[in-house]
Motif scaffolding. Structure first.
Motif, PDB file in Angstrom:
ATOM      1  N   ALA A 201       1.050  -1.292   0.296  1.00 37.91           N
ATOM      2  CA  ALA A 201      -0.445  -0.212   0.183  1.00 37.91           C
ATOM      3  C   ALA A 201       1.229   1.949   0.094  1.00 37.91           C
ATOM      4  N   ASP A 202       0.481   2.124  -0.336  1.00 38.70           N
ATOM      5  CA  ASP A 202       0.914   4.039   0.112  1.00 38.70           C
ATOM      6  C   ASP A 202       0.591   4.070   1.879  1.00 38.70           C
ATOM      7  N   THR A 203       1.881   2.867   1.804  1.00 39.65           N
ATOM      8  CA  THR A 203       1.506   4.009   3.220  1.00 39.65           C
ATOM      9  C   THR A 203       1.344   5.067   4.244  1.00 39.65           C
ATOM     10  N   THR A 204       2.537   5.544   3.891  1.00 41.23           N
ATOM     11  CA  THR A 204       2.102   7.301   4.457  1.00 41.23           C
ATOM     12  C   THR A 204       1.178   8.152   3.215  1.00 41.23           C
ATOM     13  N   LEU A 205       0.239   8.250   2.919  1.00 39.79           N
ATOM     14  CA  LEU A 205      -0.489   8.425   2.013  1.00 39.79           C
ATOM     15  C   LEU A 205      -1.814   7.820   3.608  1.00 39.79           C
ATOM     16  N   MET A 206      -1.398   6.447   3.253  1.00 38.93           N
ATOM     17  CA  MET A 206      -2.664   5.567   4.722  1.00 38.93           C
ATOM     18  C   MET A 206      -2.841   6.170   5.877  1.00 38.93           C
ATOM     19  N   LEU A 207      -1.096   6.149   6.867  1.00 42.35           N
ATOM     20  CA  LEU A 207      -0.739   6.964   7.608  1.00 42.35           C
ATOM     21  C   LEU A 207      -1.359   8.180   7.691  1.00 42.35           C
ATOM     22  N   GLU A 209      -3.640  10.100   6.651  1.00 41.27           N
ATOM     23  CA  GLU A 209      -5.001  10.105   6.843  1.00 41.27           C
ATOM     24  C   GLU A 209      -5.674   9.778   7.696  1.00 41.27           C
ATOM     25  N   ALA A 210      -5.301   8.285   8.377  1.00 42.03           N
ATOM     26  CA  ALA A 210      -5.607   7.727   9.761  1.00 42.03           C
ATOM     27  C   ALA A 210      -5.430   8.621  10.985  1.00 42.03           C
ATOM     28  N   LEU A 211      -3.825   9.593  10.454  1.00 42.79           N
ATOM     29  CA  LEU A 211      -4.049  10.683  11.393  1.00 42.79           C
ATOM     30  C   LEU A 211      -5.400  11.578  11.451  1.00 42.79           C
ATOM     31  N   GLU A 212      -5.233  11.890  10.521  1.00 44.25           N
ATOM     32  CA  GLU A 212      -6.473  13.186   9.955  1.00 44.25           C
ATOM     33  C   GLU A 212      -8.105  12.627  10.509  1.00 44.25           C
ATOM     34  N   ASN A 213      -8.300  11.398  10.709  1.00 46.84           N
ATOM     35  CA  ASN A 213      -9.502  10.827  10.794  1.00 46.84           C
ATOM     36  C   ASN A 213      -9.322  10.701  12.713  1.00 46.84           C
ATOM     37  N   GLY A 214      -8.103  11.094  13.084  1.00 49.71           N
ATOM     38  CA  GLY A 214      -8.820  10.486  14.666  1.00 49.71           C
ATOM     39  C   GLY A 214      -8.209   9.177  14.993  1.00 49.71           C
ATOM     40  N   LYS A 215      -7.665   8.678  14.063  1.00 47.76           N
ATOM     41  CA  LYS A 215      -6.992   7.657  14.548  1.00 47.76           C
ATOM     42  C   LYS A 215      -4.943   7.348  14.841  1.00 47.76           C
ATOM     43  N   SER A 216      -4.800   6.786  15.748  1.00 46.58           N
ATOM     44  CA  SER A 216      -3.391   6.761  16.989  1.00 46.58           C
ATOM     45  C   SER A 216      -2.606   5.809  15.716  1.00 46.58           C
ATOM     46  N   VAL A 217      -1.235   6.423  15.548  1.00 48.15           N
ATOM     47  CA  VAL A 217      -0.377   5.826  15.869  1.00 48.15           C
ATOM     48  C   VAL A 217       1.036   5.130  16.266  1.00 48.15           C
ATOM     49  N   LEU A 218       1.010   4.291  16.148  1.00 50.06           N
ATOM     50  CA  LEU A 218       2.715   4.170  17.286  1.00 50.06           C
ATOM     51  C   LEU A 218       4.284   3.481  15.876  1.00 50.06           C
ATOM     52  N   MET A 219       5.441   4.303  16.612  1.00 50.86           N
ATOM     53  CA  MET A 219       6.156   4.069  15.100  1.00 50.86           C
ATOM     54  C   MET A 219       6.861   3.314  16.231  1.00 50.86           C
ATOM     55  N   GLU A 220       7.431   2.180  16.407  1.00 57.65           N
ATOM     56  CA  GLU A 220       8.213   1.451  16.689  1.00 57.65           C
ATOM     57  C   GLU A 220       9.254   1.012  16.626  1.00 57.65           C
ATOM     58  N   VAL A 249      10.837  10.071   8.643  1.00 57.95           N
ATOM     59  CA  VAL A 249      10.892   9.542   7.875  1.00 57.95           C
ATOM     60  C   VAL A 249      10.494   8.225   7.326  1.00 57.95           C
ATOM     61  N   GLY A 250      11.253   7.461   8.171  1.00 60.96           N
ATOM     62  CA  GLY A 250      11.053   6.241   7.281  1.00 60.96           C
ATOM     63  C   GLY A 250       9.558   5.772   7.891  1.00 60.96           C
ATOM     64  N   SER A 251       8.565   6.910   8.327  1.00 59.23           N
ATOM     65  CA  SER A 251       7.129   6.458   7.968  1.00 59.23           C
ATOM     66  C   SER A 251       6.350   7.504   7.038  1.00 59.23           C
ATOM     67  N   GLY A 252       6.677   8.877   7.320  1.00 57.65           N
ATOM     68  CA  GLY A 252       5.776   9.996   6.566  1.00 57.65           C
ATOM     69  C   GLY A 252       5.282  10.716   7.067  1.00 57.65           C
ATOM     70  N   ILE A 253       5.601  10.571   7.832  1.00 55.14           N
ATOM     71  CA  ILE A 253       4.410  11.305   9.487  1.00 55.14           C
ATOM     72  C   ILE A 253       5.823  12.872   9.818  1.00 55.14           C
ATOM     73  N   GLY A 254       5.076  13.488   9.213  1.00 58.53           N
ATOM     74  CA  GLY A 254       5.582  14.897   9.619  1.00 58.53           C
ATOM     75  C   GLY A 254       6.166  14.939  11.089  1.00 58.53           C
ATOM     76  N   PRO A 255       7.204  15.920  11.432  1.00 60.26           N
ATOM     77  CA  PRO A 255       7.361  16.183  12.402  1.00 60.26           C
ATOM     78  C   PRO A 255       6.135  16.631  13.791  1.00 60.26           C
ATOM     79  N   THR A 256       5.933  18.141  13.529  1.00 60.39           N
ATOM     80  CA  THR A 256       5.119  18.436  13.707  1.00 60.39           C
ATOM     81  C   THR A 256       3.310  17.318  14.270  1.00 60.39           C
ATOM     82  N   ARG A 257       2.959  16.810  14.135  1.00 59.45           N
ATOM     83  CA  ARG A 257       2.131  15.444  14.383  1.00 59.45           C
ATOM     84  C   ARG A 257       2.947  14.561  15.628  1.00 59.45           C
ATOM     85  N   ILE A 258       3.743  14.247  15.651  1.00 57.01           N
ATOM     86  CA  ILE A 258       4.096  14.211  17.242  1.00 57.01           C
ATOM     87  C   ILE A 258       3.516  14.454  18.328  1.00 57.01           C
ATOM     88  N   THR A 259       3.264  13.663  18.697  1.00 54.57           N
ATOM     89  CA  THR A 259       3.369  14.247  20.152  1.00 54.57           C
ATOM     90  C   THR A 259       3.429  13.769  21.568  1.00 54.57           C
TER      91      THR A 259
END
Length: 306
Positions: A201-207, A209-220, A249-259
């Protein structure tokens, strides 16, 4: 919603897999953003012990979607071996998603990794010999193979031809190893295509969009801070960035989204492989920590320095 980064704050083996497993039941996505099957996570579920290498520890969380991010280098053979091992024990791996942009580890990467490490002798870095470094080197040199290339035979062949043009010279003329056949490599990768296709999948887009839709993401993160290629004990480091910035960088999630960024430590420090370790114990207490703590590398089987 939160995007949480979980990293090792020492030289690895701090218990990131266990921490991820604890948090995995509370988040919607668990992402592996860096490394390859050179990482090792131990997770215990229902009294059963699972040793994960390439798969995210979140693969065992029944409610989370596990993701292999674009920053990972993927050994397809190791991936499916690990999946088969989990499925044989009743685990559900159907939710796994793999980034189309993740790079692939080829058999020739593993061959080069092993012969170059042996050639270094006393200057050896302590690599796992899994081809991770050479795969990342190809990525930076822009001659790497990506997951999406497996689905286009023409592009796959062109890329393999380009990569082997130089690598075969090195293997044959410097290390006296056999030449790697292009067709052999093309057939090797194509053999995984149909089984891999539903996971990609296009996981950068998927993740995002998930954050935009109120989902939570954990990066290990794999490995740990002191093994970061930029910030660790260079050159005795891994080939990626297992720090919080590397997770972005490895997930495509920008630093401003990291809580939240969580650093995992254990009460004493261990290290696998070569490199500086100022507080290493060579006495009975070092041996005590090794034995009592079960300090053997999940991935390598090597005794950890304590």
């Amino acid at each position: 919603m939160p995007a949480i980064v979980l990293i090792g704050a020492q030289w690895g083996d701090e218990g990131k897999g266990k921490a991820t497993d604890i948090l995995g039941g509370r988040v919607d996505y668990v992402v592996k953003p860096n490394g390859g099957n050179n990482a090792g996570h131990t997770v215990v579920v229902g009294g059963e012990k699972y040793e994960l290498k390439l798969l995210p520890a979140g693969i065992l969380s029944p409610t989370a979607t596990p993701v292999i991010g674009n920053g990972v280098v993927v050994n397809l053979e190791a991936l499916f071996e690990e999946i088969e091992g989990l499925e044989a024990r009743g685990a559900d791996t159907s939710r796994l998603r793999v980034s189309a942009d993740a790079h692939l580890v080829a058999p020739y990467h593993q061959a080069l990794d092993k012969v170059t490490e042996r050639f270094l002798g006393k200057r050896a870095i302590g690599t796992t010999g899994r081809g991770i470094g050479p795969a990342y080197a190809d990525k930076v040199s822009r001659v790497g193979l990506r997951v999406q290339d497996v689905f286009d035979e023409s592009i796959l062949r062109q890329k393999i031809e380009g990569a082997l043009h130089t690598k075969n010279q090195v293997l044959v003329k410097i290390y006296n190893r056999r030449e790697v056949e292009v067709e052999e490599m093309v057939e090797y990768f194509l053999s995984f295509a149909e089984r891999l296709r539903p996971m990609v999948a296009d996981t950068t887009l998927m993740l995002n969009e998930a954050l935009e839709n109120g989902k939570s993401v954990l990066m290990e993160g794999g490995q740990a801070t002191m093994l970061d290629v930029d910030h660790g004990t260079y050159p005795f480091v891994t080939s990626s960035n297992p720090t919080a910035g590397g997770a972005c960088v490895g997930s495509g999630i920008g630093p401003t989204r990291i809580t939240h960024s969580l650093g995992i430590v254990k009460a004493y420090t261990t290290r696998v492989g070569a490199g500086p370790f100022p507080t290493e114990l060579f006495d009975k207490w070092g041996e005590y920590l090794q034995v009592t703590g079960g300090e053997v590398g999940v991935n390598t089987g090597r005794t950890r320095r304590c």
